[in-house]
Design a protein around this motif. Structure first.
Motif, PDB file in Angstrom:
ATOM      1  N   ALA A  17       0.831  -1.206   0.000  1.00 54.70           N
ATOM      2  CA  ALA A  17       0.000   0.000   0.000  1.00 54.70           C
ATOM      3  C   ALA A  17       0.863   1.252   0.000  1.00 54.70           C
ATOM      4  CB  ALA A  17      -0.941  -0.005   1.198  1.00 54.70           C
ATOM      5  N   GLY A  18       1.873   1.276   0.877  1.00 56.76           N
ATOM      6  CA  GLY A  18       2.737   2.439   0.955  1.00 56.76           C
ATOM      7  C   GLY A  18       3.518   2.678  -0.318  1.00 56.76           C
ATOM      8  N   MET A  19       4.082   1.610  -0.901  1.00 53.44           N
ATOM      9  CA  MET A  19       4.854   1.773  -2.130  1.00 53.44           C
ATOM     10  C   MET A  19       3.964   2.159  -3.303  1.00 53.44           C
ATOM     11  SD  MET A  19       8.000  -0.985  -1.998  1.00 53.44           S
ATOM     12  CE  MET A  19       7.136  -2.450  -1.408  1.00 53.44           C
ATOM     13  N   SER A  20       2.749   1.605  -3.371  1.00 51.87           N
ATOM     14  CA  SER A  20       1.815   1.992  -4.429  1.00 51.87           C
ATOM     15  C   SER A  20       1.444   3.459  -4.304  1.00 51.87           C
ATOM     16  CB  SER A  20       0.559   1.118  -4.360  1.00 51.87           C
ATOM     17  OG  SER A  20      -0.413   1.536  -5.289  1.00 51.87           O
ATOM     18  N   CYS A  21       1.192   3.904  -3.080  1.00 50.67           N
ATOM     19  CA  CYS A  21       0.863   5.306  -2.844  1.00 50.67           C
ATOM     20  C   CYS A  21       2.024   6.211  -3.259  1.00 50.67           C
ATOM     21  CB  CYS A  21       0.521   5.510  -1.375  1.00 50.67           C
ATOM     22  SG  CYS A  21      -0.108   7.150  -0.975  1.00 50.67           S
ATOM     23  N   ALA A  22       3.248   5.806  -2.914  1.00 54.02           N
ATOM     24  CA  ALA A  22       4.425   6.598  -3.273  1.00 54.02           C
ATOM     25  C   ALA A  22       4.571   6.702  -4.789  1.00 54.02           C
ATOM     26  CB  ALA A  22       5.671   5.971  -2.661  1.00 54.02           C
ATOM     27  N   LEU A  23       4.374   5.602  -5.486  1.00 54.62           N
ATOM     28  CA  LEU A  23       4.473   5.609  -6.951  1.00 54.62           C
ATOM     29  C   LEU A  23       3.475   6.575  -7.561  1.00 54.62           C
ATOM     30  CD1 LEU A  23       5.374   4.459  -9.711  1.00 54.62           C
ATOM     31  CD2 LEU A  23       3.669   2.640  -9.379  1.00 54.62           C
ATOM     32  N   TRP A  24       2.242   6.498  -7.136  1.00 56.94           N
ATOM     33  CA  TRP A  24       1.200   7.360  -7.697  1.00 56.94           C
ATOM     34  C   TRP A  24       1.422   8.822  -7.335  1.00 56.94           C
ATOM     35  CZ3 TRP A  24      -3.519   6.649 -10.492  1.00 56.94           C
ATOM     36  CH2 TRP A  24      -3.621   5.379 -11.080  1.00 56.94           C
ATOM     37  N   LEU A  25       1.830   9.084  -6.096  1.00 57.66           N
ATOM     38  CA  LEU A  25       2.115  10.463  -5.715  1.00 57.66           C
ATOM     39  C   LEU A  25       3.233  11.037  -6.578  1.00 57.66           C
ATOM     40  CD1 LEU A  25       1.943  10.131  -1.831  1.00 57.66           C
ATOM     41  CD2 LEU A  25       0.407  11.531  -3.227  1.00 57.66           C
ATOM     42  N   HIS A  26       4.275  10.253  -6.783  1.00 59.20           N
ATOM     43  CA  HIS A  26       5.387  10.688  -7.636  1.00 59.20           C
ATOM     44  C   HIS A  26       4.899  10.998  -9.045  1.00 59.20           C
ATOM     45  CE1 HIS A  26       9.373  10.662  -9.561  1.00 59.20           C
ATOM     46  NE2 HIS A  26       8.823   9.877 -10.480  1.00 59.20           N
ATOM     47  N   ASN A  27       4.112  10.090  -9.608  1.00 59.48           N
ATOM     48  CA  ASN A  27       3.637  10.279 -10.979  1.00 59.48           C
ATOM     49  C   ASN A  27       2.675  11.454 -11.096  1.00 59.48           C
ATOM     50  OD1 ASN A  27       5.165   8.109 -11.778  1.00 59.48           O
ATOM     51  ND2 ASN A  27       3.459   6.664 -11.857  1.00 59.48           N
ATOM     52  N   LEU A  28       2.007  11.791  -9.992  1.00 58.18           N
ATOM     53  CA  LEU A  28       1.074  12.920  -9.994  1.00 58.18           C
ATOM     54  C   LEU A  28       1.768  14.249  -9.683  1.00 58.18           C
ATOM     55  CD1 LEU A  28      -1.888  11.192  -8.117  1.00 58.18           C
ATOM     56  CD2 LEU A  28      -1.885  11.925 -10.510  1.00 58.18           C
ATOM     57  N   GLY A  29       3.080  14.199  -9.482  1.00 59.89           N
ATOM     58  CA  GLY A  29       3.829  15.427  -9.295  1.00 59.89           C
ATOM     59  C   GLY A  29       3.988  15.881  -7.865  1.00 59.89           C
ATOM     60  N   LEU A  30       3.641  15.056  -6.894  1.00 65.36           N
ATOM     61  CA  LEU A  30       3.828  15.402  -5.494  1.00 65.36           C
ATOM     62  C   LEU A  30       5.169  14.852  -5.000  1.00 65.36           C
ATOM     63  CD1 LEU A  30       0.664  15.431  -6.095  1.00 65.36           C
ATOM     64  CD2 LEU A  30       0.400  15.317  -3.627  1.00 65.36           C
ATOM     65  N   GLU A  31       5.504  15.089  -3.747  1.00 60.40           N
ATOM     66  CA  GLU A  31       6.800  14.676  -3.205  1.00 60.40           C
ATOM     67  C   GLU A  31       6.613  13.670  -2.071  1.00 60.40           C
ATOM     68  OE1 GLU A  31       9.254  17.921  -2.045  1.00 60.40           O
ATOM     69  OE2 GLU A  31       9.404  18.739  -4.075  1.00 60.40           O
ATOM     70  N   PRO A  32       6.562  12.383  -2.391  1.00 61.81           N
ATOM     71  CA  PRO A  32       6.403  11.372  -1.343  1.00 61.81           C
ATOM     72  C   PRO A  32       7.735  10.968  -0.729  1.00 61.81           C
ATOM     73  CG  PRO A  32       6.406  10.318  -3.483  1.00 61.81           C
ATOM     74  CD  PRO A  32       6.525  11.808  -3.746  1.00 61.81           C
ATOM     75  N   GLY A  33       7.667  10.514   0.513  1.00 64.10           N
ATOM     76  CA  GLY A  33       8.793   9.886   1.178  1.00 64.10           C
ATOM     77  C   GLY A  33       8.282   8.717   1.995  1.00 64.10           C
ATOM     78  N   LEU A  34       9.022   7.631   1.993  1.00 62.27           N
ATOM     79  CA  LEU A  34       8.614   6.411   2.693  1.00 62.27           C
ATOM     80  C   LEU A  34       9.504   6.157   3.901  1.00 62.27           C
ATOM     81  CD1 LEU A  34       8.171   4.135  -0.439  1.00 62.27           C
ATOM     82  CD2 LEU A  34       6.407   4.357   1.311  1.00 62.27           C
ATOM     83  N   ILE A  35       8.896   5.702   4.993  1.00 57.02           N
ATOM     84  CA  ILE A  35       9.672   5.199   6.121  1.00 57.02           C
ATOM     85  C   ILE A  35       9.104   3.845   6.530  1.00 57.02           C
ATOM     86  CG2 ILE A  35      10.155   7.543   6.930  1.00 57.02           C
ATOM     87  CD1 ILE A  35       8.280   6.942   9.324  1.00 57.02           C
ATOM     88  N   ASP A  36       9.954   3.007   7.088  1.00 61.00           N
ATOM     89  CA  ASP A  36       9.500   1.695   7.554  1.00 61.00           C
ATOM     90  C   ASP A  36      10.405   1.248   8.690  1.00 61.00           C
ATOM     91  OD1 ASP A  36       7.571  -0.647   6.182  1.00 61.00           O
ATOM     92  OD2 ASP A  36       9.144  -1.415   7.501  1.00 61.00           O
ATOM     93  N   SER A  37       9.821   0.590   9.668  1.00 55.71           N
ATOM     94  CA  SER A  37      10.580   0.160  10.847  1.00 55.71           C
ATOM     95  C   SER A  37      11.418  -1.084  10.591  1.00 55.71           C
ATOM     96  CB  SER A  37       9.626  -0.097  12.015  1.00 55.71           C
ATOM     97  OG  SER A  37       8.709  -1.128  11.693  1.00 55.71           O
ATOM     98  N   GLU A  38      11.159  -1.788   9.496  1.00 57.26           N
ATOM     99  CA  GLU A  38      11.877  -3.030   9.227  1.00 57.26           C
ATOM    100  C   GLU A  38      13.167  -2.776   8.443  1.00 57.26           C
ATOM    101  OE1 GLU A  38      11.002  -5.892  10.517  1.00 57.26           O
ATOM    102  OE2 GLU A  38       9.224  -4.999  11.428  1.00 57.26           O
TER     103      GLU A  38
END
Length: 327
Positions: A17-38
């Motif tokens: 879910a997080g990676m899909s959201c990041a991909l779409w945000l990037h393609n839509l011109g926004l600035e996503p960043g991902l964090i994960d505890s693992e």
């Protein structure tokens, strides 16, 4: 007049879910960043050891292989990803948020215009048996929990297995163990609710016993393995087994919010089981917070819905910030 800068979106959780959201945000011109505890991205896919036959076009790939493919895509488009990182404090900061992160290098602070909660779920395991009489003295090598029940099934040939659970995972695990040559007992507190194809296969097998409305009340080490005491409508009875598999479902990873949100920041609404309550577009009750994937989806948690919800949330964020810029 200069255009508004692209919205900065912090995505907590680098599963599908997080990676899909990041991909779409990037393609839509926004600035996503991902964090994960693992230590690696992928979320629950990192514990999916069976080959997949459910995600279209990804036949016979394990969850680990799909996670690696998803992560490679994210890396190729340059979306920042911080691993072994968790939020310790989220505070209001003007119209957005300031997030304090605990990273392997120490604390750091990041600004975000929106936050996406994509923290998924965790399997319910050993903690459910801690108060069971005899459990503390049982050989831990004879006990498996959640996804780990699906590893090394070949060693169960001619062994006696007790599966606790009545959903798809429990019944599939029992079916695979049966096919590996095990003698299987399946017990669930309520009624069996897994797929009919598994239930029919198990019900027809002489090497399998199914017990609905039955619960495990005692588990003791024995000379030849484990002695399990079951209790149900038929009374109490004991069975000797070599191994116990506990497949008792999942719980949402939402509890971290209670100790993370700063003063004046209302916690997003959750249901009685802890799942985040979202609207049809993925918005949480707290303005600026969104949720995607299993953490807000108790009805149908899976990779496909997580991917779709990640994309939906990205479109929602784009729309929300576009509308806000017009007011």
């Amino acid at each position: 007049m200069s255009p508004n800068p692209p919205a900065r979106v912090m995505i907590i959780g680098a599963g599908p879910a997080g990676m899909s959201c990041a991909l779409w945000l990037h393609n839509l011109g926004l600035e996503p960043g991902l964090i994960d505890s693992e230590k690696a991205p992928g979320g629950a896919m990192q514990l999916n050891f069976l080959n997949n036959n459910w995600v279209l076009g990804q036949r016979n790939m394990s969850g680990l292989e799909m996670a690696a493919r998803f992560a490679e895509h994210i890396d190729s488009i340059g979306v920042p990803l911080l691993l072994e990182t968790r939020p310790t404090h989220i505070a209001l900061d003007g119209a957005g948020f300031r997030v304090t992160l605990e990273t392997p290098e120490g604390l750091r602070s990041e600004e975000a215009d929106a936050i996406v909660l994509a923290t998924g779920t965790r399997y319910r395991g050993r903690e459910l048996l801690l108060g069971l009489p005899g459990f503390a003295r049982c050989d831990p090598g004879r006990l498996r929990y959640g996804p780990h029940c699906f590893t090394r099934l070949s060693v169960l040939a001619s062994k006696r297995l007790l599966v606790i659970g009545g959903g798809d995972n429990a019944l599939e695990n029992a079916t695979l163990a049966l096919e590996a040559g095990a003698r299987v007992t399946v017990a669930t507190r309520g009624q069996f609710r897994g797929q009919a194809r598994y239930l029919d296969r198990l019900a027809a097998a002489p090497e399998c016993a199914l017990h609905a409305d039955a619960r495990l009340t005692d588990l003791q080490s024995s000379a030849n393995g484990l002695t399990a005491t079951l209790e149900g409508a038929a009374g109490r009875w004991q069975i000797e087994v070599d191994r116990v598999h506990l497949l008792a479902g999942y719980a949402p990873n939402s509890g971290f919010l209670d100790a993370t949100l700063g003063q004046g920041l209302a916690a997003p609404e959750r249901d009685a089981a802890g799942y985040l309550v979202v609207d049809a577009q993925g918005r949480c009750s707290t303005p600026g917070f969104y949720a995607a994937g299993d953490v807000g989806n108790p009805a149908f948690p899976n990779i496909l819905s997580a991917l779709a919800q990640g994309a939906q949330v990205a479109k929602t964020i784009e729309s929300d910030f576009k509308n806000a810029s017009r007011t």
